[in-house]
Design a protein around this motif. Structure first.
Motif, PDB file in Angstrom:
ATOM      1  N   LYS A 103       0.850  -1.204   0.000  1.00 49.97           N
ATOM      2  CA  LYS A 103       0.000   0.000   0.000  1.00 49.97           C
ATOM      3  C   LYS A 103       0.884   1.252   0.000  1.00 49.97           C
ATOM      4  O   LYS A 103       0.553   2.249  -0.632  1.00 49.97           O
ATOM      5  N   ALA A 118      -6.324   9.676  -1.490  1.00 50.73           N
ATOM      6  CA  ALA A 118      -6.468  10.241  -0.140  1.00 50.73           C
ATOM      7  C   ALA A 118      -5.097  10.564   0.449  1.00 50.73           C
ATOM      8  O   ALA A 118      -4.120   9.861   0.163  1.00 50.73           O
ATOM      9  N   VAL A 139      -8.963   5.695   7.988  1.00 54.12           N
ATOM     10  CA  VAL A 139      -8.733   4.403   7.330  1.00 54.12           C
ATOM     11  C   VAL A 139      -7.318   3.925   7.631  1.00 54.12           C
ATOM     12  O   VAL A 139      -6.357   4.675   7.476  1.00 54.12           O
ATOM     13  N   LYS A 141      -4.467   0.870   6.887  1.00 55.35           N
ATOM     14  CA  LYS A 141      -4.182  -0.204   5.918  1.00 55.35           C
ATOM     15  C   LYS A 141      -2.843  -0.850   6.232  1.00 55.35           C
ATOM     16  O   LYS A 141      -1.812  -0.173   6.239  1.00 55.35           O
ATOM     17  N   VAL A 151      -7.477  -3.924   5.748  1.00 58.27           N
ATOM     18  CA  VAL A 151      -7.954  -2.537   5.763  1.00 58.27           C
ATOM     19  C   VAL A 151      -9.065  -2.387   6.794  1.00 58.27           C
ATOM     20  O   VAL A 151      -9.993  -3.186   6.824  1.00 58.27           O
ATOM     21  N   VAL A 153     -11.771   0.534   8.233  1.00 65.48           N
ATOM     22  CA  VAL A 153     -12.340   1.879   8.222  1.00 65.48           C
ATOM     23  C   VAL A 153     -12.878   2.082   9.636  1.00 65.48           C
ATOM     24  O   VAL A 153     -13.851   1.444  10.030  1.00 65.48           O
ATOM     25  N   GLU A 181      -4.766   6.770   6.631  1.00 63.51           N
ATOM     26  CA  GLU A 181      -5.250   7.484   5.443  1.00 63.51           C
ATOM     27  C   GLU A 181      -6.557   8.225   5.720  1.00 63.51           C
ATOM     28  O   GLU A 181      -7.416   7.713   6.443  1.00 63.51           O
ATOM     29  N   THR A 182      -6.706   9.391   5.126  1.00 65.46           N
ATOM     30  CA  THR A 182      -7.965  10.150   5.235  1.00 65.46           C
ATOM     31  C   THR A 182      -9.110   9.330   4.661  1.00 65.46           C
ATOM     32  O   THR A 182      -8.947   8.661   3.638  1.00 65.46           O
ATOM     33  N   CYS A 183     -10.259   9.418   5.289  1.00 65.25           N
ATOM     34  CA  CYS A 183     -11.422   8.662   4.809  1.00 65.25           C
ATOM     35  C   CYS A 183     -12.135   9.442   3.703  1.00 65.25           C
ATOM     36  O   CYS A 183     -12.489  10.609   3.880  1.00 65.25           O
ATOM     37  N   LEU A 184     -12.316   8.802   2.579  1.00 72.20           N
ATOM     38  CA  LEU A 184     -13.024   9.420   1.451  1.00 72.20           C
ATOM     39  C   LEU A 184     -14.470   8.945   1.466  1.00 72.20           C
ATOM     40  O   LEU A 184     -14.769   7.870   1.991  1.00 72.20           O
ATOM     41  N   GLU A 188     -18.225   3.637  -4.773  1.00 73.86           N
ATOM     42  CA  GLU A 188     -16.987   3.039  -5.291  1.00 73.86           C
ATOM     43  C   GLU A 188     -17.218   2.508  -6.696  1.00 73.86           C
ATOM     44  O   GLU A 188     -18.338   2.177  -7.076  1.00 73.86           O
ATOM     45  N   LYS A 210     -18.652  -5.313  -0.979  1.00 75.68           N
ATOM     46  CA  LYS A 210     -17.652  -5.967  -0.127  1.00 75.68           C
ATOM     47  C   LYS A 210     -18.197  -6.452   1.209  1.00 75.68           C
ATOM     48  O   LYS A 210     -17.684  -7.394   1.780  1.00 75.68           O
ATOM     49  N   MET A 269     -12.892   5.736  -5.749  1.00 78.91           N
ATOM     50  CA  MET A 269     -14.025   6.292  -5.040  1.00 78.91           C
ATOM     51  C   MET A 269     -14.418   7.564  -5.763  1.00 78.91           C
ATOM     52  O   MET A 269     -13.560   8.403  -6.074  1.00 78.91           O
ATOM     53  N   ILE A 278      -8.395   4.431  -4.643  1.00 77.51           N
ATOM     54  CA  ILE A 278      -8.311   3.804  -3.315  1.00 77.51           C
ATOM     55  C   ILE A 278      -7.205   2.758  -3.339  1.00 77.51           C
ATOM     56  O   ILE A 278      -6.453   2.595  -2.399  1.00 77.51           O
ATOM     57  N   GLU A 279      -7.154   2.025  -4.426  1.00 78.08           N
ATOM     58  CA  GLU A 279      -6.136   0.965  -4.509  1.00 78.08           C
ATOM     59  C   GLU A 279      -5.944   0.549  -5.963  1.00 78.08           C
ATOM     60  O   GLU A 279      -6.804   0.759  -6.811  1.00 78.08           O
TER      61      GLU A 279
END
Ligand code: AMP
Ligand code: GLY
Length: 416
Positions: A103, A118, A139, A141, A151, A153, A181-184, A188, A210, A269, A278-279
């Motif tokens: 990550k 993010a 978040v 990770k 991960v 949240v 990480e900041t939450c967005l 998605e 998910k 996102m 996001i990834e």
């Protein structure tokens, strides 16, 4: 062609089905495959990755297709070893597969190339991570492969502290850093592209589900369903994603000297400030592959074989209009634990849809039983979302096994 696919789940069943339906006569192999996949591809047994490569050379394999990610970063890397053996591989080299495996690597790549994502901090100790907790939700990770469980949240400081201690003190996933990480917020979207050196081909967008329960409640899973359709995103939004995310990613890979040949999965996102990454995953999504593959038309085997040797022949495949909806049936206890050995009833009654096996095995009498985790993917296509969804659910309902878990809102939630 002799084609080997690596992996054993529903995604690989879907990819192998698409290869088997390609024009021309191809001999298919799967490593390790599954009992269900064995009806389409011979299963290969090898004690190690180097042994698999030796087997591929002896067998005269013409093309290796990486289904799952693990082998791409194992030992010297599946693609690197195939290359040394002179076998074209669809799946990136180990160095480029860090885009998924780490990550922190992915975040640094995104920042370096100015691709929207993010804000984040990489923490090596619990004290650092605790100090980085600014606002909630936040978040966290784990910086490594953690079978989809790395991960969290976190809605509260308490939740975040627990996860930090598990990862950086108890080391539940082994050694590795933690990205804070900041939450967005926003819906998605999974966008898939074939990347072939300096060229790319955007495939079909999809959306996965998910969480284990309806209304996106409960813990994250590998994916309880997926929807694929060209109609999921407008042409305008897709053009923005291409300009701001896909093209700069391909340029970034080139600039960094990371040769990439394979599917690249952009987990996005759609935030109020525009799409953000996001990834990255260095493979097709699962269960998105199960939803996308039934819409694919043309010569998939020829397309992948050409792309693995540096020729991106986009005209060899196209995607049908309409909708495809994949509904997963998962085993009892999933995702916290999962039970195996429950007899599956009703498979022979299912009609007019695709059934891909995610986690099944045949018992001594040849009947399929559960083999942990996600068990089956039932996929229906239709001209409208409602048609595809009704068909997918009507056919899924014919299947039963002890403790079965299935969401009832795939293709409804996030669309209505
Ligand atoms: P990942 O393994 O990075 O895809 O993360 C798993 C899931 O966590 C994603 O599909 C999102 O639902 C959620 N997630 C990851 N990063 C963020 C973020 N920065 N903000 C909000 N949710 C996120
Ligand atoms: N659908 C999520 C994944 O493949 O990682």
């Amino acid at each position: 062609m002799k084609i080997l696919v690596t992996g054993r789940g529903g995604r690989e069943h879907a990819l192998i089905t698409a290869l088997s339906e390609s024009p021309g006569s191809h001999e298919l192999f799967a490593y390790p495959g599954s009992d269900a996949i064995a009806s389409l591809a011979k299963r290969v047994d090898a004690p190690s990755l180097p042994a698999l490569i030796e087997w591929m050379k002896t067998e005269g394999i013409d093309l290796c297709v990486a289904g799952e990610e693990a082998l791409l970063v194992k030992d010297d890397g599946l693609a690197n070893l195939c290359e040394q053996a002179g076998i074209p591989c669809w799946g990136p080299r180990k160095e480029a597969a860090q885009m998924e495996a780490s990550k922190a690597f992915a975040k640094a790549f995104l920042k370096r190339h100015g691709i929207p994502t993010a804000d984040y901090t990489v923490c090596t100790t619990a004290a650092e991570a605790l100090a980085a907790l600014s606002s909630f939700p936040i978040v966290l990770k784990f910086d490594g492969l953690a079978a989809g469980k790395g991960v969290a949240v976190c809605a509260t400081r308490e939740e975040a502290e627990t996860f930090i201690r598990e990862v950086l003190e108890q080391r539940i996933f082994g050694p590795g850093n933690l990205v804070v990480e900041t939450c967005l917020t926003g819906p998605e979207l999974s966008v898939f592209a074939s990347i072939c050196d300096n060229k790319y081909h955007i495939l079909m967008p999809a959306r996965d589900y998910k969480r284990i329960h309806d209304r996106d409640e409960g813990p994250n899973t590998g994916g309880m369903g997926a929807v694929a359709s060209r109609e999921i995103v407008t042409a305008e939004l897709l053009a923005q994603i291409e300009t701001e995310i896909i093209a700069p990613t391909v340029q970034g890979l080139l600039k960094d000297g990371l040769r990439y040949r394979g599917f690249l999965y952009f987990g996005l996102m759609l935030t109020p400030d525009g799409p953000k990454v996001i990834e990255y995953n260095c493979r097709f999504g699962d269960p998105e592959a199960e939803a996308v593959m039934p819409l694919l038309r043309g010569d998939f085997a020829g397309y992948v074989a050409a792309a693995a040797t540096g020729k991106l022949e986009t005209n060899l495949i196209h995607f049908a209009q309409g909708w495809s909806i994949c509904v997963i049936s998962a085993s009892a206890g999933y995702p916290a634990s999962s039970r195996s050995g429950d007899l599956i009833h009703g498979l022979e009654l299912v009609d007019g849809v695709r059934v891909y096996h995610c986690g099944t095995r045949q018992n001594s009498t040849g009947k399929f039983e559960t083999n942990g985790g996600r068990v089956l993917a039932v996929v229906a296509t239709g001209a409208s979302r409602a048609e595809a969804r009704d068909k997918a659910y009507a056919e899924s309902a014919k299947i039963s096994f002890e403790g079965l878990q299935r969401r009832s809102d795939i293709g409804r939630m996030h669309f209505e």
